[in-house]
Design a protein around this motif. Sequence first.
Motif, mmCIF file in Angstrom:
data_model
loop_
_atom_site.group_PDB
_atom_site.id
_atom_site.type_symbol
_atom_site.label_atom_id
_atom_site.label_comp_id
_atom_site.label_asym_id
_atom_site.label_seq_id
_atom_site.Cartn_x
_atom_site.Cartn_y
_atom_site.Cartn_z
ATOM 1 N N GLU A 1 -26.296 -27.387 19.535
ATOM 2 C CA GLU A 1 -27.115 -26.753 20.571
ATOM 3 C C GLU A 1 -26.353 -26.718 21.885
ATOM 4 O O GLU A 1 -26.463 -25.774 22.663
ATOM 5 N N SER A 2 -25.512 -27.755 22.097
ATOM 6 C CA SER A 2 -24.831 -27.836 23.382
ATOM 7 C C SER A 2 -23.475 -27.150 23.364
ATOM 8 O O SER A 2 -22.763 -27.153 24.354
ATOM 9 N N LEU A 3 -23.107 -26.594 22.212
ATOM 10 C CA LEU A 3 -21.797 -25.923 22.149
ATOM 11 C C LEU A 3 -21.964 -24.442 22.441
ATOM 12 O O LEU A 3 -22.964 -23.839 22.050
ATOM 13 N N PRO A 4 -20.968 -23.852 23.087
ATOM 14 C CA PRO A 4 -21.067 -22.418 23.360
ATOM 15 C C PRO A 4 -20.645 -21.606 22.136
ATOM 16 O O PRO A 4 -19.681 -20.852 22.198
ATOM 17 N N VAL A 5 -21.342 -21.819 21.020
ATOM 18 C CA VAL A 5 -20.974 -21.046 19.831
ATOM 19 C C VAL A 5 -21.700 -19.712 19.840
ATOM 20 O O VAL A 5 -22.819 -19.617 20.336
ATOM 21 N N PRO A 6 -21.056 -18.681 19.295
ATOM 22 C CA PRO A 6 -21.726 -17.376 19.280
ATOM 23 C C PRO A 6 -22.858 -17.359 18.264
ATOM 24 O O PRO A 6 -22.914 -18.180 17.354
ATOM 25 N N GLN A 7 -23.725 -16.443 18.467
ATOM 26 C CA GLN A 7 -24.814 -16.220 17.505
ATOM 27 C C GLN A 7 -24.248 -15.376 16.372
ATOM 28 O O GLN A 7 -23.515 -14.411 16.598
ATOM 29 N N LEU A 8 -24.590 -15.740 15.144
ATOM 30 C CA LEU A 8 -24.069 -14.987 13.996
ATOM 31 C C LEU A 8 -25.204 -14.274 13.295
ATOM 32 O O LEU A 8 -26.299 -14.821 13.139
ATOM 33 N N ILE A 9 -24.920 -13.037 12.888
ATOM 34 C CA ILE A 9 -25.888 -12.309 12.058
ATOM 35 C C ILE A 9 -25.193 -11.970 10.747
ATOM 36 O O ILE A 9 -24.102 -11.383 10.727
ATOM 37 N N ASP A 10 -25.792 -12.446 9.668
ATOM 38 C CA ASP A 10 -25.212 -12.229 8.348
ATOM 39 C C ASP A 10 -25.769 -10.936 7.773
ATOM 40 O O ASP A 10 -26.982 -10.765 7.685
ATOM 41 N N VAL A 11 -24.873 -10.015 7.394
ATOM 42 C CA VAL A 11 -25.303 -8.706 6.912
ATOM 43 C C VAL A 11 -24.945 -8.582 5.438
ATOM 44 O O VAL A 11 -23.825 -8.897 5.027
ATOM 45 N N GLU A 12 -25.905 -8.132 4.666
ATOM 46 C CA GLU A 12 -25.606 -7.891 3.248
ATOM 47 C C GLU A 12 -25.630 -6.390 3.001
ATOM 48 O O GLU A 12 -26.584 -5.712 3.376
ATOM 49 N N GLU A 13 -24.574 -5.892 2.386
ATOM 50 C CA GLU A 13 -24.480 -4.443 2.168
ATOM 51 C C GLU A 13 -25.160 -4.055 0.870
ATOM 52 O O GLU A 13 -25.288 -4.870 -0.042
ATOM 53 N N THR A 14 -25.550 -2.820 0.782
ATOM 54 C CA THR A 14 -25.963 -2.274 -0.513
ATOM 55 C C THR A 14 -24.672 -1.991 -1.272
ATOM 56 O O THR A 14 -23.591 -1.963 -0.663
#
Lengths: 300, 223
Positions: free
Chosen positions: A121-134
């Motif tokens: 929580e205290s780390l400046p990590v980026p937000q990740l969005i996992d995408v699944e392709e067709t």
Amino acid sequence: MSRLSTVLARLLGDTEADKVVPRSGLALWLTVFTAAAMAFLSVLALAMSLATARLADRWSGAFEGRATILISAAPEAMGVQAQRVLDILAVTPGVASAHVVDQGEMRRLLAPWFGARTPIESLPVPQLIDVEETPAGFDAAGLALRLAAEVPDAHLDDHQRWRKPLVQAAARIRLVSVLSLILIGGATAAMLTLAALASLASHARVIAVLKLIGARDAYIARAFVRRFTLRSLIGAGLGTSAGMIALATLPGASAPGGLLTGLGFSGLQWLWPLAIPPLAAIIGFWVTRTAALHRLRRGE
Amino acid sequence: MIGFDNVAHDFGSGALLSELTLELTAGSFHFLTGPSGAGKSTFLKLCYGELTPTSGTVSFLGRNIAGMNRDELALMRRDIGVVHQDCQFLDHLTLAENVALPLAVSGRRIDPGELAELLGWVGLSNQAQALPPTLSGGERQRGALARAVIMSPRILLADEPSGNLDHDLSMRLLTLLVELNRLGTTVMIATHDLALIRAAKTQVSARVMRIKDRRLHPAGADL
Ligand SMILES: Nc1ncnc2c1ncn2[C@@H]1O[C@H](COP(=O)(O)OP(=O)(O)OP(=O)(O)O)[C@@H](O)[C@H]1O
Ligand SMILES: [Mg+2]
């Protein structure tokens, strides 16, 4: 049993013919040694080829059909931006599903690098969005452009960027090891030819006597073929065993270390090197027979 | 059996043999004589195809030897027993193995009883397990005769078979050759042992040929 010995006699020439040509100890051991060294090298090349194939599979299969979108914005803007990206993805053709990687998952991903108890929580990590392709996949370039225009802090990573060169490198290494195998086979054939020719030359008198008493070329050739086939088989057997032992004592293929620790065979792949001794014997048989018949026909 | 038709041979340094025409008929007994270096061994080598004539044809059973392929040549040699002037043994094999070698080479079974009998016939029963280099010249020559006849060849060619033998032994050898001839083998002996030829003429009707001035002549009345 007797059928087996008949087949072997057919293949290797009879012991009778073999006895007619005296053996020379040094030449015998040199041939065995050469075959052993070549077999050892082929085990290594084979392991290299199989390991890179495995690795390439892992790399190209691991992220097949997935992509990741990174958002590196200020913490308070993160949520809004993520929602906008999800909105865009929802209307992008070729996207099967997309979800924001939550903190628990994040922790799991980062654990190998920072330890399990990281306060992410205290780390400046980026937000990740996992995408699944067709299966058809989406237009990565188009999506990247659209993201750049509408959510400048989001960045599409379809994994191709880093995966491709690795897969290519693996394919290259594999090609090189297959080439090495071919070269080793060729070098073995060349050396056995030289040994067979030297042996034929040093037994010229024996050959002359055999011809005088009505021996056919095939009979004379058999005397040489048998011993070179056996020597290649025995030498390659020793070399292959040594190579397999050497590989078995390397760190295991399952350890997470990629190529270096993955050099070896896994599971049924251990059966592959067992083909080396018979192959060496076939090379020995064929090469000696060709050399002998050729020499005899030329009248030497 | 073996026919020479206007055969000439040279080793590249002038003609050695020329205008040789001869037919070795089945069951005949021939002697070939002439001074050392006249070409007796060369003549025999032409007979079994070790040398190819420079001109003319040598034929075996009507077939030109020069036209045979390598396998046919090998098969022909199984039909021609040769006692070589220098025996041509393999020194790492025992005498018995050497004598039996033509059988081994042609894939025939070796009957130990027959082999022992043959060695007894040439008086070498005790030397069966000896290596050729340890044998005396005469023993080697008798061994070579045993090897030459083990295939029951139709023709026996012998090059100076009595070269290393004393009188008694060469008479014994002659008896063996005459015995073979009576059994139907065509015999051709190259020798300059006139005593051998004279002794033979009392036992068989032998034709004696002499190589003189490169050509083949019937020998004079002194033989
Ligand atoms: N392979 C060869 N190459 C060149 N010359 C040869 C060859 N073989 C034999 N000669 C020569 O041919 C001639 C005849 O040789 P050959 O052996 O036929 O004589 P020979 O009558 O058997 O003599 P000997 O009674 O001494 O045995 C000799 O001068 C010999 O030097
Ligand atoms: Mg001679």
